[in-house]
Enzyme design. Structure first.
Site, mmCIF file in Angstrom:
data_model
loop_
_atom_site.group_PDB
_atom_site.id
_atom_site.type_symbol
_atom_site.label_atom_id
_atom_site.label_comp_id
_atom_site.label_asym_id
_atom_site.label_seq_id
_atom_site.Cartn_x
_atom_site.Cartn_y
_atom_site.Cartn_z
ATOM 1 N N ASN A 142 28.967 53.693 -23.087
ATOM 2 C CA ASN A 142 29.245 54.753 -23.540
ATOM 3 C C ASN A 142 28.421 56.028 -23.530
ATOM 4 O O ASN A 142 27.444 55.767 -22.423
ATOM 5 C CB ASN A 142 29.035 54.601 -25.387
ATOM 6 C CG ASN A 142 30.246 55.555 -25.950
ATOM 7 O OD1 ASN A 142 30.804 56.455 -25.418
ATOM 8 N ND2 ASN A 142 30.094 55.235 -27.316
ATOM 9 N N HIS A 189 39.005 58.824 -26.727
ATOM 10 C CA HIS A 189 37.605 58.695 -26.176
ATOM 11 C C HIS A 189 37.791 57.945 -24.927
ATOM 12 O O HIS A 189 38.640 57.289 -24.553
ATOM 13 C CB HIS A 189 36.594 57.650 -26.944
ATOM 14 C CG HIS A 189 35.035 57.955 -26.564
ATOM 15 N ND1 HIS A 189 34.578 59.202 -26.098
ATOM 16 C CD2 HIS A 189 34.184 56.985 -26.518
ATOM 17 C CE1 HIS A 189 33.355 58.933 -26.050
ATOM 18 N NE2 HIS A 189 33.094 57.778 -26.140
ATOM 19 N N CYS A 235 33.940 63.098 -22.509
ATOM 20 C CA CYS A 235 33.865 61.844 -22.640
ATOM 21 C C CYS A 235 34.390 61.265 -20.949
ATOM 22 O O CYS A 235 34.134 60.352 -20.455
ATOM 23 C CB CYS A 235 34.447 60.848 -23.669
ATOM 24 S SG CYS A 235 35.900 61.524 -23.887
#
Length: 398
Positions: free
Chosen positions: A355, A334, A66
């Protein structure tokens, strides 16, 4: 950052994650549906206030990358801001180079440092500075028949290999282990191209970074907020995935949203790292906020209605924030990309966040995060110097 980290016995019983392995992303997304409301999108009415240009939604697959997806997305928006035609930058190229450097660091530290494929926002900038960059179409990392990242087998093999190196069975390390380690990574992700052709022109990774992307890596500052450390000074980012031991600027809690707001209002997006394991973070519903009650103090009805429209929030304090961090209630889970501001039907502002889990939620890959959540759960964020208020810059001495 990993795709997620486990903080409760409930999650631990349904999903198993060790620091050295990667669990399938589907397990994460399913876990974040625990408190999803079926008609949440009908209960929230968001109106854009600022909507900065960004590239298409990506999917990091079953990999703890991520940090690379979010920061490369951020750099793609920086290209747009600089008036360039954006290019999808290879996220796996950044990750591959970080894995090589992380392996060297692991051996130098006798194995006493985090491994795995997690990382931090600064890792992309550091790898860009040292190795350059390549377009996604040149280096996808999909080298063994998969259509999405799937790193667990590679992680298991490289960890076992490094563990053997740390044991030092010869009594003296040879230079060959570094070559062997990189070769294993490349057998899964593909060999890094020394030269490649893109749109009819030949580049090296370094020349591509300079000519096509064109950012100055020294212009990007990373921030965190710890009430235990001096403000406006550099301090160690105290999270396990800061394997490179980078220092970040420590600012007051309210400075974080002040900087982010200023950046967005002046055309700069923001790379953002945070905790996403709170039950008030719903990927399916695309909303994150700070509830007024702890989850275990809520009634069944309150739990069922957590995302059925805007909710009141407490005012987060620096004491609350630091306590959650110190108690491991805020963990480095994250990284995502803040690309705008929106208001709900009651006039409250939220950050619009991009995202890297595909377009699988109510907002097709985006979510809306309250400013109180950002104050409470941010672990770090990064922005170009030009997107930082002058009074904050003067305090930093930058």
């Amino acid at each position: 950052m990993y795709p997620f980290k486990i903080k409760t016995l409930l999650l631990a019983s349904t999903m198993v994650l060790s620091m050295g392995t990667v669990t399938a992303q589907d397990g994460l997304v399913n876990s974040l549906k625990i408190n999803a409301s079926e008609k949440s999108a009908e209960s929230f009415k968001f109106t854009d206030v600022i909507n900065l240009a960004n590239t298409s939604i990506k999917n990091q697959g079953s990999s703890g990358t991520c940090w690379s997806y979010s920061t490369n997305s951020y750099l793609e928006s920086e290209m747009i801001r600089l008036g360039k035609q954006p290019v999808e930058i290879s996220q796996v190229f950044s990750a591959r180079n970080a894995y090589v450097e992380k392996g060297k660091n692991y051996v130098r530290m006798h194995g006493a440092v985090t491994l795995g494929d997690g990382g931090e926002l600064h890792d992309v900038i550091n790898m860009y500075k040292k190795y350059g960059a390549v377009p996604q179409e040149v280096y996808s990392g999909l080298n063994y028949g998969t259509t999405k990242n799937k790193f667990a087998e590679m992680a298991g093999i490289t960890e076992a290999m490094l563990a053997a190196v740390v044991k030092n069975p010869n009594g003296e390390l040879t230079p060959n282990w570094e070559k062997a380690y990189a070769a294993v990574i490349d057998s899964y992700l593909g060999q890094v191209p020394q030269n490649f052709t893109f749109k009819g022109k030949t580049y090296t990774p370094q020349s591509f970074a300079k000519e096509m992307i064109g950012i100055n890596p020294d212009e990007y500052l990373e921030f965190a907020s710890y009430s235990t450390e001096p403000y406006y000074k550099k301090t160690m980012m105290m999270v396990p995935d800061n394997w490179s031991f980078d220092l970040v600027y420590n600012v007051k809690m309210n400075d974080m949203t002040t900087i982010i707001d200023y950046a967005l209002k002046n055309g700069f997006t923001v790379a953002w790292a945070t905790d996403v394991s709170e039950k008030s973070f719903s990927w399916k519903n695309g909303v994150a906020y700070v509830p007024t009650k702890k989850y275990d103090e809520m009634s069944t009805v309150e739990k069922e209605n957590m995302f059925n429209g805007p909710k009141e929030e407490p005012k987060v304090t620096e004491e609350m924030r630091q306590k959650a961090f110190d108690n491991y209630q805020t963990t480095d889970d994250h990284a995502m990309h803040i690309v705008g501001i929106a208001k709900d039907q009651l006039g409250k502002e939220y950050y619009v966040v991009k995202n890297s889990w595909g377009a699988t939620n109510d907002y097709k890959g985006y979510l809306y995060v309250t400013k109180e959540f950002v104050k409470y759960k941010t672990t770090s964020f990064m922005v170009n110097k030009g997107g930082i208020p002058t009074d904050v810059l003067s305090k930093l001495g930058s």
